[in-house]
Design a protein around this motif. Structure first.
Motif, PDB file in Angstrom:
ATOM      1  N   MET A   1       0.856  -1.185   0.000  1.00 25.03           N
ATOM      2  CA  MET A   1       0.000   0.000   0.000  1.00 25.03           C
ATOM      3  C   MET A   1       0.891   1.233   0.000  1.00 25.03           C
ATOM      4  O   MET A   1       2.064   1.167   0.387  1.00 25.03           O
ATOM      5  CB  MET A   1      -0.906   0.014   1.239  1.00 25.03           C
TER       6      MET A   1
ATOM      7  N   PRO B   1     -10.518   6.985  -2.068  1.00 30.59           N
ATOM      8  CA  PRO B   1     -10.340   5.527  -2.020  1.00 30.59           C
ATOM      9  C   PRO B   1      -8.856   5.154  -2.009  1.00 30.59           C
ATOM     10  O   PRO B   1      -8.035   5.755  -2.694  1.00 30.59           O
ATOM     11  CB  PRO B   1     -11.026   5.042  -3.303  1.00 30.59           C
TER      12      PRO B   1
ATOM     13  N   LYS C   1      -6.359   1.732  -2.361  1.00 28.79           N
ATOM     14  CA  LYS C   1      -6.266   0.323  -2.735  1.00 28.79           C
ATOM     15  C   LYS C   1      -5.099  -0.344  -2.011  1.00 28.79           C
ATOM     16  O   LYS C   1      -4.019   0.224  -1.907  1.00 28.79           O
ATOM     17  CB  LYS C   1      -6.095   0.179  -4.249  1.00 28.79           C
ATOM     18  N   VAL C   2      -5.356  -1.541  -1.518  1.00 28.90           N
ATOM     19  CA  VAL C   2      -4.353  -2.309  -0.786  1.00 28.90           C
ATOM     20  C   VAL C   2      -4.311  -3.716  -1.364  1.00 28.90           C
ATOM     21  O   VAL C   2      -5.353  -4.315  -1.646  1.00 28.90           O
ATOM     22  CB  VAL C   2      -4.685  -2.370   0.717  1.00 28.90           C
ATOM     23  N   SER C   3      -3.093  -4.235  -1.528  1.00 24.38           N
ATOM     24  CA  SER C   3      -2.905  -5.604  -2.006  1.00 24.38           C
ATOM     25  C   SER C   3      -2.333  -6.450  -0.879  1.00 24.38           C
ATOM     26  O   SER C   3      -1.400  -6.037  -0.191  1.00 24.38           O
ATOM     27  CB  SER C   3      -1.962  -5.617  -3.209  1.00 24.38           C
TER      28      SER C   3
ATOM     29  N   GLN D   1      -7.009  -7.988  -3.502  1.00 25.38           N
ATOM     30  CA  GLN D   1      -6.990  -6.540  -3.323  1.00 25.38           C
ATOM     31  C   GLN D   1      -8.235  -6.079  -2.572  1.00 25.38           C
ATOM     32  O   GLN D   1      -9.303  -6.683  -2.670  1.00 25.38           O
ATOM     33  CB  GLN D   1      -6.916  -5.826  -4.670  1.00 25.38           C
ATOM     34  N   PHE D   2      -8.056  -4.999  -1.806  1.00 25.41           N
ATOM     35  CA  PHE D   2      -9.149  -4.384  -1.068  1.00 25.41           C
ATOM     36  C   PHE D   2      -9.127  -2.881  -1.329  1.00 25.41           C
ATOM     37  O   PHE D   2      -8.098  -2.309  -1.699  1.00 25.41           O
ATOM     38  CB  PHE D   2      -9.020  -4.630   0.433  1.00 25.41           C
ATOM     39  N   GLN D   3     -10.274  -2.266  -1.108  1.00 24.17           N
ATOM     40  CA  GLN D   3     -10.357  -0.812  -1.239  1.00 24.17           C
ATOM     41  C   GLN D   3     -11.195  -0.258  -0.090  1.00 24.17           C
ATOM     42  O   GLN D   3     -12.228  -0.815   0.267  1.00 24.17           O
ATOM     43  CB  GLN D   3     -10.976  -0.430  -2.581  1.00 24.17           C
TER      44      GLN D   3
ATOM     45  N   THR E   1     -11.841   3.754   2.342  1.00 22.71           N
ATOM     46  CA  THR E   1     -11.685   5.206   2.324  1.00 22.71           C
ATOM     47  C   THR E   1     -11.255   5.708   3.694  1.00 22.71           C
ATOM     48  O   THR E   1     -12.037   5.623   4.664  1.00 22.71           O
ATOM     49  CB  THR E   1     -13.001   5.891   1.923  1.00 22.71           C
TER      50      THR E   1
END
Length: 599
Positions: free
Chosen positions: A499, A508, A510-512, A556-558, A560
């Motif tokens: 990240m 937003p 995004k995280v892997s 992956q996630f997203q 805020t």
């Protein structure tokens, strides 16, 4: 005091003395011949920003870390493989202060609640008593799902709620070290700067003796015969910051040290760290216990088959290694060993040890604190080299080197074994053993290198245990036994989080997250949970299926971010093989462009 007044309103300021009793207060307005009117309520805490307060801490960065930071780190593992685990102290959660004061209300000496020394002692004793009241005999008595729940410890507040309410799941003795983290939360809630400390290779239960004996059988396995005290792989406790008018010259960091005799809680001592370093035994009742924890010597005995004991020629274990805590303002580990003891081999260390031993010695008696002197001809030297960690299911490469510096050949009996140990020095399982006999030529060295596969163990190491590799070499003619030992941390699959280092508020992010399965069997029923204060409103969980052997799963996630500042994302994964695989990453959340971050 009335600051301003007119016909319609008054502005009133309320000040309290530095030693005022902490707790909930009501502000009442008394008007002649009328009932008092409630103007409001407030909670009074200790104030480390106020110079006259007993917990005053001058350094602003330290106040931010030891009082305001909720995103902590605690350190587990071994002295050679320190493992950082994220911990949520949660002292600003809505019910944190109320729960802390509810806990303190079990003390009847309310008039002493303005004294942080008294408050810290009472809280330490109460938390320890609550833990002892609910503690389970052993995590190993539970089934797999029960053990998983017992060891799912993400932060202090769920545990504090369970303890104070008397409901929910207790802390088992396999994870009793969470007491230190919960105590840190409660102290911070009440305005007392606090931090969690980890000491590696610490002597415990010695009764103040500066000598620990360890006993091993002829196969190399450790046993508890005649044992008084033992060496813990790591020990955790809480330090708190305050002045000590009762002990002039010993202000600053104090250790909460709950003491129990025969299983019954007696008290919670507050021991100045400086007293341990200087060996001032008469200062408080338990200075000697903590001094012994980091300064005791250890000797190793071999238990022969006929029941007799043989002293081995072992390198004396140096206790109190890598005393660690979270660094101020960043996610690094800070070594504070110098706060507890002088450098090994220094003149100051020698002077302190000699003075302590002399103070403890009765007139005309041996202090019994020094290891026996070995008088051995034909010395034999043993060296053991092993990695500090390994992946469960992998291999352990290690080598044993024997050196014969004499002019005569030696017939040597070598025993090598592996056993699993819990962090508190208790044997968990005997896993593997091997013996060999050979001739060691004069003035030569012999090195045997091999790879020990976890598949060759008699059983799988219990959860949350460590491996201990032990080698014992005996000269058949002289009977001399050399001893070497190394502890190995068991590493589980590591979640890799990718990240950005910075993110924008209300945008937003995004995280892997990826995990590699290094086993020969699939990891099934994988469930990932993500949570982080200021990043995610509520914890989110996702079912991912399985990870094939020797393959990597990536997802992956997203979300805020909502709060500006340094925030932490924690990711946890459970599956059929492993429970509570965790990792964390920090991210700095900045205000949107053109927006004042203070709004």
């Amino acid at each position: 005091m009335v600051e301003e007044r007119d016909d319609l309103s008054w502005t009133i300021s309320v000040t309290t003395p530095a030693n005022a009793v902490i707790g909930h207060y009501s502000l009442l307005l008394h008007v002649r011949r009328r009932k008092p009117r409630l103007l409001g309520q407030f909670t009074l805490l200790f104030n480390p920003w106020a110079r006259v307060d007993a917990v005053f801490l001058e350094n602003e960065a330290q106040r931010g870390e030891y009082l305001l930071n909720q995103n902590g780190l605690i350190y587990l593992g071994t002295a050679d493989c320190i493992q950082a685990e994220a911990w949520d102290f949660g002292q600003f959660e809505r019910d944190a202060v109320d729960l802390s004061l509810d806990l303190l209300s079990m003390d009847q000496q309310v008039e002493e609640w303005g004294n942080p020394v008294h408050v810290a002692r009472i809280l330490g004793a109460l938390l320890h008593a609550l833990k002892e009241k609910n503690v389970l005999p052993s995590a190993q008595t539970q089934d797999i799902q029960e053990r998983a729940k017992l060891h799912k410890r993400r932060g202090s507040m769920p545990i504090l709620r369970q303890w104070v309410s008397g409901r929910g799941r207790p802390v088992c003795d396999g994870q009793a070290w969470v007491l230190a983290a919960v105590a840190c939360t409660v102290l911070r809630c009440l305005g007392i700067p606090a931090r969690v400390i980890t000491t590696f290779t610490a002597a415990q239960g010695t009764g103040g003796e500066l000598l620990v004996n360890e006993y091993y059988n002829e196969e190399g396995f450790q046993n508890g015969e005649g044992q008084r005290g033992r060496i813990w792989i790591f020990q955790m406790y809480t330090e708190c910051w305050m002045s000590r008018p009762d002990l002039p010259g010993y202000s600053r960091w104090q250790i909460l040290n709950p003491t129990a005799r025969d299983g019954v809680l007696e008290a919670c001592d507050l021991v100045p760290v400086r007293a341990i370093k200087e060996g001032i035994l008469g200062l408080t009742p338990t200075v000697l216990d903590l001094f012994a924890a980091v300064n005791a010597s250890c000797v190793v005995w071999k238990c022969r088959g006929d029941g007799t004991l043989e002293l081995t020629d072992s390198n004396t274990k140096y206790l109190g290694n890598n005393i660690s805590t979270k660094c101020v303002g960043c996610d690094r580990c800070e070594d504070i060993t110098q706060n507890y003891k002088y450098p090994e081999g220094s003149v100051q260390e020698k002077e302190v040890l000699e003075r302590v031993q002399k103070e403890r010695m009765e007139p005309g008696e041996d202090s019994g604190t020094s290891p026996p002197t070995l008088k051995i001809a034909n010395p034999l030297y043993l060296l053991l080299e092993v990695p500090s960690s390994l992946f469960l299911g992998g291999d352990v490469p290690f080598s044993v080197t024997l050196i014969n510096p004499s002019d005569q050949d030696m017939v040597v009996h070598l025993a090598v074994c592996v056993q699993a140990m819990y962090y508190n020095g208790i044997l968990a399982a005997e896993l593997w053993r091997k013996k060999a006999t050979f001739t060691l030529v004069a003035n030569t060295a012999k090195t045997a290198t091999t790879t020990l596969s976890c598949a060759s163990f008699d059983q799988s190491p219990p959860e949350n245990s460590f491996l201990r590799l032990i080698a014992m070499a005996t000269h058949s003619k002289s009977g001399l036994t050399c001893f070497a030992q190394e502890d190995i941390a068991i590493c589980r699959p590591r979640l890799v989080i990718e990240m950005p280092e910075t993110a924008e508020q209300y945008q937003p992010l995004k995280v892997s997250v990826s995990v590699h399965n290094f086993l020969d069997v699939p990891m099934e029923d994988c469930m990932i949970s993500i949570f982080g204060r200021g990043l995610i409103h509520r914890e989110r969980s996702y079912r991912l299926g399985l990870v094939q052997p020797r393959k990597t799963l990536r997802t992956q996630f997203q979300f805020t971010p909502t709060q500006v500042g340094l925030q932490r994302l924690t990711v946890e994964m459970d599956c059929n093989v492993f429970q509570n695989l965790t990792n964390y990453r920090s991210v700095t959340v900045v205000a949107p462009s053109g927006v004042n971050s203070q709004l």
